[in-house]
Enzyme design. Structure first.
Site, mmCIF file in Angstrom:
data_model
loop_
_atom_site.group_PDB
_atom_site.id
_atom_site.type_symbol
_atom_site.label_atom_id
_atom_site.label_comp_id
_atom_site.label_asym_id
_atom_site.label_seq_id
_atom_site.Cartn_x
_atom_site.Cartn_y
_atom_site.Cartn_z
ATOM 1 N N LYS A 29 -5.767 13.206 5.143
ATOM 2 C CA LYS A 29 -6.662 14.340 4.930
ATOM 3 C C LYS A 29 -7.896 13.812 4.203
ATOM 4 C CE LYS A 29 -6.244 17.941 1.866
ATOM 5 N NZ LYS A 29 -7.443 18.566 1.244
ATOM 6 N N GLY A 78 -9.312 25.566 -6.255
ATOM 7 C CA GLY A 78 -8.817 25.993 -7.553
ATOM 8 C C GLY A 78 -9.367 27.314 -8.046
ATOM 9 N N ALA A 90 -7.899 25.330 0.468
ATOM 10 C CA ALA A 90 -8.569 25.596 -0.811
ATOM 11 C C ALA A 90 -9.039 27.034 -0.944
ATOM 12 C CB ALA A 90 -9.764 24.686 -1.026
ATOM 13 N N GLY A 91 -8.802 27.591 -2.124
ATOM 14 C CA GLY A 91 -9.362 28.885 -2.472
ATOM 15 C C GLY A 91 -8.406 30.058 -2.380
ATOM 16 N N ASN A 100 -2.453 24.389 -3.228
ATOM 17 C CA ASN A 100 -1.779 23.718 -4.326
ATOM 18 C C ASN A 100 -1.818 24.598 -5.577
ATOM 19 O OD1 ASN A 100 -0.772 22.021 -6.277
ATOM 20 N ND2 ASN A 100 -2.222 20.381 -5.968
ATOM 21 N N THR A 101 -3.033 24.845 -6.111
ATOM 22 C CA THR A 101 -3.146 25.582 -7.366
ATOM 23 C C THR A 101 -2.489 26.956 -7.311
ATOM 24 O OG1 THR A 101 -5.302 24.521 -7.634
ATOM 25 C CG2 THR A 101 -4.789 26.295 -9.162
#
Lengths: 258, 258, 258, 258
Positions: free
Chosen positions: D100, D161, D187-188, D209-210
């Site tokens: 990635k 994040g 993301a987001g 992830n976050t």
């Protein structure tokens, strides 16, 4: 000549303002002047318009000769209180029949108690008042208040003093589409674009207080709101372009010169 | 005195307009007049500003004596085309250095091709142009275009001609916060409140065409947009109230008279 | 063991479904099975659950042995009609006390008539019913219906059959925060993420019909809704990360290896 | 059998997860297990997968026998760094070609530097890597990365994040409509409904992830996300009902029994 009529009087300004939360009377005066408002609402239970003879009287600053004074029932939590307050306002203002009715449900949300509002509205209409009425954004309640005989219905955009803007534009639109009396958004507007959106939905006007008084520069914000209201009104009358995902270029795609 | 500066010239109007899609030259003229715009953008590849001597010349209606003419590269899909078009515009306008660069990626979305835009911007800056540049709402691209030497960066609100308003206010805000050159929203505005929102985010101006030209009444919409821009600008300068879920009433809750 | 209680019965599924608009009884049966629902609402005025002895009976397909049947008053426009319909339902279902009350205001919006709903709710509670009640998203009305003695309050997300999702999440959140009885969103959900959002706001469940029955593939959509509800519930319990404009990278920014 | 293919391998789980920000290796392991993910991304510059022989190795917990390990270039700010990092990852993982790619523009926004990403993608594709690529939500950039030969394009929903959810669903939809390779939102995402929305727009998967690691209960949130992804996917396949302002009642309005 774009105007709207309340109780037989024609108004050109579609921005109605309150008098609370300003630093002092002078700021109040200047902000209201900058707003271009012709109608100024006054909380009878909190503002001295003659009840307390020895103290400063708002009407010395906001003269009934210049402005339509709209007494309101802010701080009333029952129909009974609200009706009593309206009668006191009428007395203080020499028989003035125009009032803004609000019956609040609690001190936290400041949402209207719609059931109590119905009761108060019926009593006031019967008593000869010209009732403008604060309510939630329920199209059914708005229609019912019109049927009771209120001369204007004033749904909230968002909670009083929240500055959140119009939370449910669909509801406001439905209220406007179904109405035969003026619809004015009351409470919840936070900045100029919020006011413009209310007008673009077809509302006849907007009433606000905190959004002006609690801005860093209330006088400049009053001017911004005045223009926002006018912008939204003109955009409504002008008929906006349709929304599309994509469109041809701003200029026709055919006929390139080279 | 609230103004902004482009290429050393001070402008009071923060509404920039195009000339496409109007019914005729007279409507174009009246709408632009009503908009109060001082800068008028012209698609060199589609508009006769002298290339076709025998045909009606837009500059007879929109005079360079009255307006700053901003030649743009609408209809260009490569850096090479865009640069060539700018040079033609400069020639037609007697050495005029101000241009609006747009390099489009395709005819459906009309999104900018940012990579080609970088190339064209570098060439034009090197060639002495004052480049205002249309781009997407990527804060990184906006910063890069500033670093290349563009004198203004013009992120889209939404696709050209869509009228969808600002799709990603966070991105526009980030672009504004990071910028040292004027940021003007270009494309995607649909109605007056959209323009006000752009200004409330801190943009220096808004350029639009379809939102005015494709309204049912373009001249009235031009006036609405003018006021919307001013309202948003003043609201930005005035400093809006904070958003809250609930607030105390518009008037202080203490000190009830009865 | 995550469950909620209605009238003394514990339920694990937080998705409640209706039976209208399906192609046939078999599709109804399969979709309801796929939804995992334990509570199925039935419009007494439109569905044969025994009133018409010679015709197909829904209860042959949706067995009361397997599901809690929740008779509802869809199609009632007055308190009187609604109360009469509830009594008929109780009779048809052998003394069953659980009902979903809805008193609609008109056939276009299908919004509740909250004032009539209060009246009907009071009568039904007095008559010993366990009343789950459909209402608008006004937090004051929701609280009042709880105080009247309703065992669950069911605010709309958006108009019945609109599929617009939660129009005013702030209101739903306020209703949830103030409630001591289960809050179930009823009406307006359109797709799985809408259902998830309702649960993330802290609702105890969601009731829907059109969103499943009017999907291209109702049985697959029923499964999607089941998972959406579970996802939203778990996300609510898990406690989501805070929203920020920017954050450090997903991995700690310190401690790079090279 | 609903699956998607990356580099010739079929995957049933459409939730891809990272390994950063967990309390410890055990929590990492349990959350990833609860997520049902088959692909786990690892920041080569921050995670020990063998570079530091004496330290705990993530691959002991997240076994390459069980999961597809997807090395990523988090922390790289130039094409050169990113390419070097991919080569290191390939070496550490015994010739593994799947990567990635992310080339970030700055440490505050963590937005991608799209121009540098193009360069790195071209180099990596030429070097035989199977490149999944993080990018912004510009449909033109997404298409270009596909044309360069990336096997999957991964637009952001919002800044890494941030937990803000999909800021511009129109852009994501356009990317999906134009794509011939898998599109995965990266993301987001902040909560389960955000993940469901991404899938309802037609994305092939979501990487996060976050949103899991920074939840109060990461393991429960991992389960919520798993269900949210499945719910959104099924809703997409099922074909949602159309949105309308109002609809007829959930049950047909004709044929009332009384």
């Amino acid at each position: 000549d774009d105007s709207f009529v309340l109780a037989g009087v024609k108004y050109h300004s579609r921005l109605l303002v309150g008098t609370g939360k300003y630093k002092d009377m002078e700021e109040t005066r200047l902000a209201i002047e900058a707003s271009g408002a012709q109608i100024v609402t006054v909380a009878i239970r909190r503002t001295n318009i003659g009840q307390n003879p020895g103290e400063p009287n708002l009407l010395d600053v906001i003269s009934p000769d210049k402005y339509t004074i709209l007494p309101n029932t802010a701080g009333c939590y029952t129909a009974e209180d609200a009706v009593r307050t309206c009668r006191l306002g009428r007395e203080l203002l020499g028989g003035h029949k125009l009032v803004k009715l609000e019956v609040l449900a609690d001190q936290t949300t400041l949402f209207p108690d719609v059931a109590e509002t119905y009761i108060a509205a019926e009593l006031l209409v019967k008593d000869g008042f010209d009732v403008m009425v604060y309510t939630n954004d329920d199209p059914i309640a708005a229609k019912r208040l019109e049927e009771i005989g209120c001369i204007a219905v004033m749904p909230l955009a968002a909670p009083i003093g929240s500055g959140l803007g119009i939370r449910n534009p669909y509801n406001i639109l439905t209220i406007v589409e179904n109405a035969k009396v003026p619809i004015l958004v009351d409470a919840g507007v936070g900045t100029a674009s919020d006011a413009a959106i209310a007008m673009e939905l077809g509302c006849d006007g907007v009433l606000m207080n905190t959004a002006i008084a609690a801005a860093k520069n209330p006088i400049l914000m009053a001017s911004a709101m005045r223009k926002g209201i006018e912008a939204g009104r003109e955009a409504f009358l002008a008929g906006r372009m349709p929304r599309k995902r994509f469109a041809s270029a701003s200029s026709p795609i055919d006929g390139l010169f080279f």
